[in-house]
Motif scaffolding. Structure first.
Motif, PDB file in Angstrom:
ATOM      1  N   PRO A 125      26.917 -12.011  25.166  1.00 39.48           N
ATOM      2  CA  PRO A 125      25.629 -11.310  25.071  1.00 39.48           C
ATOM      3  C   PRO A 125      25.151 -10.838  26.446  1.00 39.48           C
ATOM      4  CG  PRO A 125      25.280 -13.659  24.942  1.00 39.48           C
ATOM      5  CD  PRO A 125      26.763 -13.468  24.930  1.00 39.48           C
ATOM      6  N   ARG A 126      24.322  -9.825  26.438  1.00 37.80           N
ATOM      7  CA  ARG A 126      23.840  -9.237  27.684  1.00 37.80           C
ATOM      8  C   ARG A 126      22.558  -8.465  27.401  1.00 37.80           C
ATOM      9  NH1 ARG A 126      26.936  -3.616  28.901  1.00 37.80           N
ATOM     10  NH2 ARG A 126      24.976  -3.333  30.009  1.00 37.80           N
ATOM     11  N   GLY A 127      21.799  -8.231  28.454  1.00 40.13           N
ATOM     12  CA  GLY A 127      20.683  -7.313  28.361  1.00 40.13           C
ATOM     13  C   GLY A 127      21.135  -5.926  28.769  1.00 40.13           C
ATOM     14  N   LEU A 128      20.230  -4.974  28.686  1.00 37.36           N
ATOM     15  CA  LEU A 128      20.539  -3.635  29.178  1.00 37.36           C
ATOM     16  C   LEU A 128      20.262  -3.572  30.676  1.00 37.36           C
ATOM     17  CD1 LEU A 128      19.189  -1.413  26.269  1.00 37.36           C
ATOM     18  CD2 LEU A 128      21.557  -1.954  26.827  1.00 37.36           C
ATOM     19  N   PRO A 129      20.926  -2.671  31.389  1.00 33.77           N
ATOM     20  CA  PRO A 129      20.786  -2.637  32.849  1.00 33.77           C
ATOM     21  C   PRO A 129      19.338  -2.478  33.296  1.00 33.77           C
ATOM     22  CG  PRO A 129      22.615  -1.259  32.148  1.00 33.77           C
ATOM     23  CD  PRO A 129      21.894  -1.683  30.904  1.00 33.77           C
ATOM     24  N   HIS A 130      18.939  -3.279  34.271  1.00 39.48           N
ATOM     25  CA  HIS A 130      17.654  -3.136  34.963  1.00 39.48           C
ATOM     26  C   HIS A 130      16.458  -3.360  34.043  1.00 39.48           C
ATOM     27  CE1 HIS A 130      19.816  -1.829  38.500  1.00 39.48           C
ATOM     28  NE2 HIS A 130      20.570  -1.129  37.680  1.00 39.48           N
ATOM     29  N   GLN A 131      16.644  -4.239  33.035  1.00 42.74           N
ATOM     30  CA  GLN A 131      15.515  -4.719  32.245  1.00 42.74           C
ATOM     31  C   GLN A 131      15.426  -6.221  32.455  1.00 42.74           C
ATOM     32  OE1 GLN A 131      15.638  -5.275  28.037  1.00 42.74           O
ATOM     33  NE2 GLN A 131      13.594  -4.448  27.731  1.00 42.74           N
ATOM     34  N   SER A 133      14.389 -10.128  32.005  1.00 42.43           N
ATOM     35  CA  SER A 133      14.247 -10.951  30.805  1.00 42.43           C
ATOM     36  C   SER A 133      12.810 -11.385  30.561  1.00 42.43           C
ATOM     37  CB  SER A 133      15.137 -12.195  30.911  1.00 42.43           C
ATOM     38  OG  SER A 133      14.782 -12.960  32.048  1.00 42.43           O
ATOM     39  N   ASN A 134      11.903 -11.178  31.518  1.00 43.81           N
ATOM     40  CA  ASN A 134      10.510 -11.572  31.342  1.00 43.81           C
ATOM     41  C   ASN A 134       9.661 -10.518  30.640  1.00 43.81           C
ATOM     42  OD1 ASN A 134      10.792 -14.090  32.531  1.00 43.81           O
ATOM     43  ND2 ASN A 134      10.420 -13.291  34.599  1.00 43.81           N
ATOM     44  N   ILE A 139      15.614  -6.964  25.515  1.00 39.81           N
ATOM     45  CA  ILE A 139      16.648  -6.664  24.523  1.00 39.81           C
ATOM     46  C   ILE A 139      17.869  -7.511  24.827  1.00 39.81           C
ATOM     47  CG2 ILE A 139      18.039  -4.844  23.480  1.00 39.81           C
ATOM     48  CD1 ILE A 139      15.911  -2.853  24.580  1.00 39.81           C
ATOM     49  N   ASP A 140      18.050  -8.553  24.067  1.00 39.73           N
ATOM     50  CA  ASP A 140      19.186  -9.455  24.219  1.00 39.73           C
ATOM     51  C   ASP A 140      20.248  -9.019  23.206  1.00 39.73           C
ATOM     52  OD1 ASP A 140      20.652 -11.535  25.188  1.00 39.73           O
ATOM     53  OD2 ASP A 140      19.710 -13.061  23.939  1.00 39.73           O
ATOM     54  N   ILE A 141      21.299  -8.380  23.694  1.00 44.78           N
ATOM     55  CA  ILE A 141      22.260  -7.722  22.808  1.00 44.78           C
ATOM     56  C   ILE A 141      23.416  -8.657  22.490  1.00 44.78           C
ATOM     57  CG2 ILE A 141      23.796  -5.758  22.519  1.00 44.78           C
ATOM     58  CD1 ILE A 141      22.069  -4.193  24.381  1.00 44.78           C
ATOM     59  N   LYS A 152      16.965  -5.936  12.744  1.00 39.24           N
ATOM     60  CA  LYS A 152      15.557  -6.163  13.091  1.00 39.24           C
ATOM     61  C   LYS A 152      15.376  -6.640  14.514  1.00 39.24           C
ATOM     62  CE  LYS A 152      11.335  -8.120  11.166  1.00 39.24           C
ATOM     63  NZ  LYS A 152      10.736  -8.858  10.034  1.00 39.24           N
ATOM     64  N   TYR A 153      16.237  -7.574  14.961  1.00 37.27           N
ATOM     65  CA  TYR A 153      15.979  -8.234  16.239  1.00 37.27           C
ATOM     66  C   TYR A 153      16.830  -7.712  17.388  1.00 37.27           C
ATOM     67  CZ  TYR A 153      13.254 -11.301  13.315  1.00 37.27           C
ATOM     68  OH  TYR A 153      12.319 -11.776  12.430  1.00 37.27           O
ATOM     69  N   THR A 154      17.746  -6.770  17.105  1.00 35.63           N
ATOM     70  CA  THR A 154      18.494  -6.143  18.196  1.00 35.63           C
ATOM     71  C   THR A 154      18.390  -4.619  18.125  1.00 35.63           C
ATOM     72  OG1 THR A 154      20.059  -7.967  18.402  1.00 35.63           O
ATOM     73  CG2 THR A 154      20.737  -5.865  19.292  1.00 35.63           C
ATOM     74  N   PHE A 155      18.811  -4.021  17.021  1.00 33.41           N
ATOM     75  CA  PHE A 155      18.890  -2.559  16.963  1.00 33.41           C
ATOM     76  C   PHE A 155      17.509  -1.904  17.036  1.00 33.41           C
ATOM     77  CE2 PHE A 155      23.236  -2.457  14.574  1.00 33.41           C
ATOM     78  CZ  PHE A 155      23.800  -3.148  15.629  1.00 33.41           C
ATOM     79  N   LEU A 156      16.521  -2.463  16.330  1.00 33.61           N
ATOM     80  CA  LEU A 156      15.178  -1.872  16.384  1.00 33.61           C
ATOM     81  C   LEU A 156      14.562  -2.028  17.772  1.00 33.61           C
ATOM     82  CD1 LEU A 156      13.519  -2.771  12.956  1.00 33.61           C
ATOM     83  CD2 LEU A 156      14.499  -0.598  13.685  1.00 33.61           C
ATOM     84  N   LYS A 157      14.898  -3.108  18.463  1.00 32.46           N
ATOM     85  CA  LYS A 157      14.363  -3.294  19.813  1.00 32.46           C
ATOM     86  C   LYS A 157      14.995  -2.311  20.793  1.00 32.46           C
ATOM     87  CE  LYS A 157      13.475  -7.497  21.224  1.00 32.46           C
ATOM     88  NZ  LYS A 157      13.682  -8.916  21.606  1.00 32.46           N
TER      89      LYS A 157
END
Length: 577
Positions: A125-131, A133-134, A139-141, A152-157
């Protein structure tokens, strides 16, 4: 889902005591907690850096979408399978379009988009660049099979719309729309002259076959802004609406995903699989992939994905002329990997064990991947049903790569081809006149306050090279001598030589070649990178076809004003001259 761990900034206006349900509603409604950042007049290198972030962000969304798409059982006719497949597939296609749009903006500004696997492949898992976690909508992918929870909890975010009161944001944004608004504001501050017709790609995406329009040829600031707005509209809706276009016939990604939540989900339509499959060579992977066939399939997928990115990188860099033989060859390899090989490997992975693709880095080429696929077929144990088709597709790619070489005149879209045959007298005369024009632009010495950037030098060197060849073919040594600066540094056998006068004495050896009757000079290979030009040449006897002489040259040329200030060469005579 970790909703109780969110740190809510005071600036958001939210009470710290909000319930998890209320916080969830805040995220899903798209409220932003970001703070506006101060506008500073941007430099081109900074803008190119931000656009590379956008390129990597768009790519980061594609593996989770593909994982969900390929987890849906092929041939299943349930409402879940049909609607989930159609929706996710159309969005993946548009995400690929977004890569091309961002790449064209980068190229227009003189940069080079970089999708090399070594740079862009990251573990999930990873976030998107330069976002950070606070932020509220972090977006925790994850890589996971299709499900309402994933939607609901990944694609919509990922596709969350930006509210009208949300400021543009370079980093730590709540929505991608904020980041793109920052990019648009940044591009708006650049002068119009920054945007040029450089290395644009338009033919790889066919709007007649896919939704959402086509690639935009970015040759102005307005077209750069239009390209970025197209990405925002397709993701979160045009002008705050549910649709991506004026015709109101295609839902934006957020609302298309949202509509899937109204379907009664059938879990039997989807292969079960573990969350976030690890790389085979990771510590967890070594413990997990104990079955040789599953391990080989996973490595095969990683190799195919890395090969796909290498070929996509070649297409989007703009080095190849649209619809040229070389471009079409690379394009066919890309689509074979994307449409045939990768989904078939993923399906086989899902069917032989509850493990999906990990999208990890691999350095294997098409020959190694062909051999690996054959080994899977010959190995004892249960294999997926696609292995024969996979072998055939890899073999086709391998044979294509072996039998085709590059025509550099097509790659760089040079104005005349001196790699073969003859150039008409009319064309030669025109190019010689162009050589005179370029020589007249030389400023020697170049004042220290005149800076020739790499993109300008490369563009002007591409213009200059055919005129250089034309002067050789026309016997215009007088013009060739004027291509150098007075402080030329000449590296060669018996050298080095400093200053143009010494160099011109050595240049007399070229006169001997040019004076040989019935000999034609050819330049089959030429490469450009910033001020550097690498040339490989040969002289052929017109009657016998023998090689009379051959060699290679590297020049450093700072465009038309800076001219050539460095030259190195290797020259070999094969026959009497």
């Amino acid at each position: 889902n970790g909703w109780d761990t969110f740190i809510v900034p005071i600036e958001s206006g939210l009470d710290i005591g909000k319930s998890q349900a209320e916080l969830r509603q805040v995220v899903e409604n798209g409220i932003s907690t970001a703070v506006a950042q101060i506008n500073i007049t941007p430099s081109i290198p900074d803008v190119l850096k931000y656009l590379q972030w956008a390129l990597e962000t768009e790519l980061g969304t594609i593996p989770p979408y593909l994982t969900a798409l390929w987890s849906i059982k092929r041939g299943n006719t349930s409402t879940t399978a049909v609607k989930y497949s159609a929706t996710i597939r159309s969005i993946v296609i548009q995400e690929m379009l977004h890569l091309g749009l961002v790449a064209n903006v980068i190229s227009s500004l003189g940069g080079t988009p970089d999708l090399s696997p070594e740079k862009v492949i990251k573990a999930y898992p990873r976030g998107l660049p330069h976002q950070d976690s606070n932020v509220l909508n972090f977006i925790d992918i994850h890589l996971a099979p299709a499900s309402p929870e994933l939607i609901k909890y990944t694609f919509l975010k990922i596709e969350l719309p930006t509210k009208s009161n949300s400021p543009p944001q370079k980093e730590n944004w709540d929505t991608l729309g904020q980041f793109y608004e920052f990019l648009k504001e940044t591009l708006s501050q650049l002068p119009e002259s920054s945007f040029q017709d450089r290395n644009q790609v338009t033919s790889i995406y066919d709007p007649s076959r896919h939704p959402g329009g086509g690639l935009i040829k970015v040759i102005s600031r307005d077209l750069a802004l239009k390209a970025l707005q197209e990405i925002v509209d397709q993701g979160e809706g045009r002008n705050g609406g549910r649709f991506e276009d004026k015709k109101r016939d295609v839902l934006a990604h957020f609302y298309a995903f949202e509509d899937l939540l109204s379907i009664d989900f059938d879990p039997d339509a989807v292969y079960p699989a573990i969350l976030d499959p690890p790389s085979v060579n990771s510590t967890l992977g070594k413990a997990l992939y104990k079955d040789d066939i599953t391990r080989s399939y996973s490595l095969l997928f990683d190799g195919a994905y890395s090969l796909l990115l290498r070929n996509l990188n070649k297409l989007l860099r703009g080095d190849l002329k649209d619809n040229s033989p070389e471009f079409n060859k690379i394009s066919n390899i890309f689509f074979t990997l994307m449409i045939t090989i990768l989904p078939q490997i993923a399906e086989d992975l899902y069917t032989i064990g509850p493990i999906g693709p990990s999208f990890s880095l691999s350095n294997e080429d098409s020959s190694a991947l062909t051999a690996r696929a054959i080994q899977i077929k010959l190995a004892p144990g249960i294999k997926g049903g696609n292995i024969d088709s996979i072998i055939a597709a890899f073999t086709s790619i391998r044979d294509t790569e072996v039998t085709h070489r590059i025509n550099y005149y097509e790659r760089y879209q040079l104005s005349a081809d001196f790699s073969r045959g003859t150039v008409s007298p009319e064309k030669l005369a025109f190019l010689v006149d162009e050589a005179k024009r370029f020589i007249a632009l030389k400023v020697d010495p170049l004042p220290p306050d005149v800076i020739i950037d790499d993109a300008t030098a490369e563009k002007e060197n591409i213009e200059w090279f055919p005129t250089h060849c034309a002067c050789f073919r026309s016997g215009r040594g007088d013009l060739l001598n004027q291509e150098y600066t007075n402080d030329l540094f000449y590296a060669c056998a018996d050298g080095p030589f400093t200053g143009v006068e010494q160099a011109l004495e050595i240049e007399k050896r070229w006169a001997r070649i040019l004076a040989t009757p019935d000999v034609t000079m050819y330049w089959p290979i030429v490469n450009f990178k910033g001020p550097l030009v690498h040339i490989e040449w040969m002289c052929l006897d017109n009657y016998t076809g023998e090689i009379i002489a051959k060699g290679f040259i590297t020049k450093a040329r700072k465009g038309h004003k800076g001219a050539c200030h460095f030259k190195s060469e290797q020259l070999t005579f094969y026959r009497d001259v």
